[in-house]
Design a protein around this motif. Structure first.
Motif, PDB file in Angstrom:
ATOM      1  N   LYS A  22     -77.661  84.993  51.348  1.00  0.00           N
ATOM      2  CA  LYS A  22     -78.708  84.061  50.926  1.00  0.00           C
ATOM      3  C   LYS A  22     -78.390  83.492  49.545  1.00  0.00           C
ATOM      4  CE  LYS A  22     -82.799  85.191  49.117  1.00  0.00           C
ATOM      5  NZ  LYS A  22     -84.172  85.695  48.963  1.00  0.00           N
ATOM      6  N   MET A  23     -77.942  84.339  48.653  1.00  0.00           N
ATOM      7  CA  MET A  23     -77.608  83.886  47.304  1.00  0.00           C
ATOM      8  C   MET A  23     -76.399  82.951  47.329  1.00  0.00           C
ATOM      9  SD  MET A  23     -80.001  84.991  45.529  1.00  0.00           S
ATOM     10  CE  MET A  23     -79.377  84.350  44.003  1.00  0.00           C
ATOM     11  N   ASP A  24     -75.424  83.239  48.190  1.00  0.00           N
ATOM     12  CA  ASP A  24     -74.259  82.362  48.312  1.00  0.00           C
ATOM     13  C   ASP A  24     -74.685  80.979  48.794  1.00  0.00           C
ATOM     14  OD1 ASP A  24     -72.675  84.486  47.509  1.00  0.00           O
ATOM     15  OD2 ASP A  24     -71.940  84.930  49.537  1.00  0.00           O
ATOM     16  N   LEU A  25     -75.594  80.949  49.752  1.00  0.00           N
ATOM     17  CA  LEU A  25     -76.098  79.685  50.269  1.00  0.00           C
ATOM     18  C   LEU A  25     -76.876  78.931  49.184  1.00  0.00           C
ATOM     19  CD1 LEU A  25     -76.177  77.992  52.839  1.00  0.00           C
ATOM     20  CD2 LEU A  25     -78.253  79.213  53.492  1.00  0.00           C
ATOM     21  N   HIS A  26     -77.668  79.663  48.447  1.00  0.00           N
ATOM     22  CA  HIS A  26     -78.431  79.067  47.345  1.00  0.00           C
ATOM     23  C   HIS A  26     -77.491  78.496  46.280  1.00  0.00           C
ATOM     24  CE1 HIS A  26     -80.586  79.221  43.452  1.00  0.00           C
ATOM     25  NE2 HIS A  26     -81.556  78.700  44.173  1.00  0.00           N
ATOM     26  N   ASP A  27     -76.486  79.284  45.902  1.00  0.00           N
ATOM     27  CA  ASP A  27     -75.533  78.820  44.893  1.00  0.00           C
ATOM     28  C   ASP A  27     -74.809  77.560  45.361  1.00  0.00           C
ATOM     29  OD1 ASP A  27     -76.285  80.970  43.348  1.00  0.00           O
ATOM     30  OD2 ASP A  27     -74.459  82.144  43.745  1.00  0.00           O
ATOM     31  N   SER A  29     -75.919  75.349  47.427  1.00  0.00           N
ATOM     32  CA  SER A  29     -76.845  74.216  47.412  1.00  0.00           C
ATOM     33  C   SER A  29     -77.013  73.642  46.010  1.00  0.00           C
ATOM     34  CB  SER A  29     -78.209  74.613  47.988  1.00  0.00           C
ATOM     35  OG  SER A  29     -78.916  75.447  47.097  1.00  0.00           O
ATOM     36  N   GLU A  30     -76.940  74.487  45.002  1.00  0.00           N
ATOM     37  CA  GLU A  30     -77.069  74.011  43.631  1.00  0.00           C
ATOM     38  C   GLU A  30     -75.829  73.274  43.155  1.00  0.00           C
ATOM     39  OE1 GLU A  30     -78.205  77.399  41.260  1.00  0.00           O
ATOM     40  OE2 GLU A  30     -80.312  76.940  41.580  1.00  0.00           O
TER      41      GLU A  30
END
Length: 66
Positions: A22-27, A29-30
């Protein structure tokens, strides 16, 4: 170790793996549009991690009902 304890240990590891996905996906996206070509790979990894977590959670609930 019992089946229940084994599943709980697996769930703990899978939860950490899913959180990282989830954090990888969030990163990612940023950072867009940088690395936009990796969207599908990162999203698939997150999807797979959460699908596996859900399956194991279901297995544990089923085991606890018996």
């Amino acid at each position: 170790m019992s089946d229940r304890e084994t599943l709980k240990a697996e769930l703990k590891k899978l939860s950490a793996k899913a959180l990282q996905a989830k954090m990888d996906l969030h990163d990612l996206s940023e950072e867009l549009p940088i690395n936009w070509t990796s969207i599908m790979v990162v999203a698939q990894e997150a999807h797979d991690a959460y699908a596996e977590l859900e399956r194991k959670s279901h297995d544990l609930r089923s085991l606890e009902k018996t």
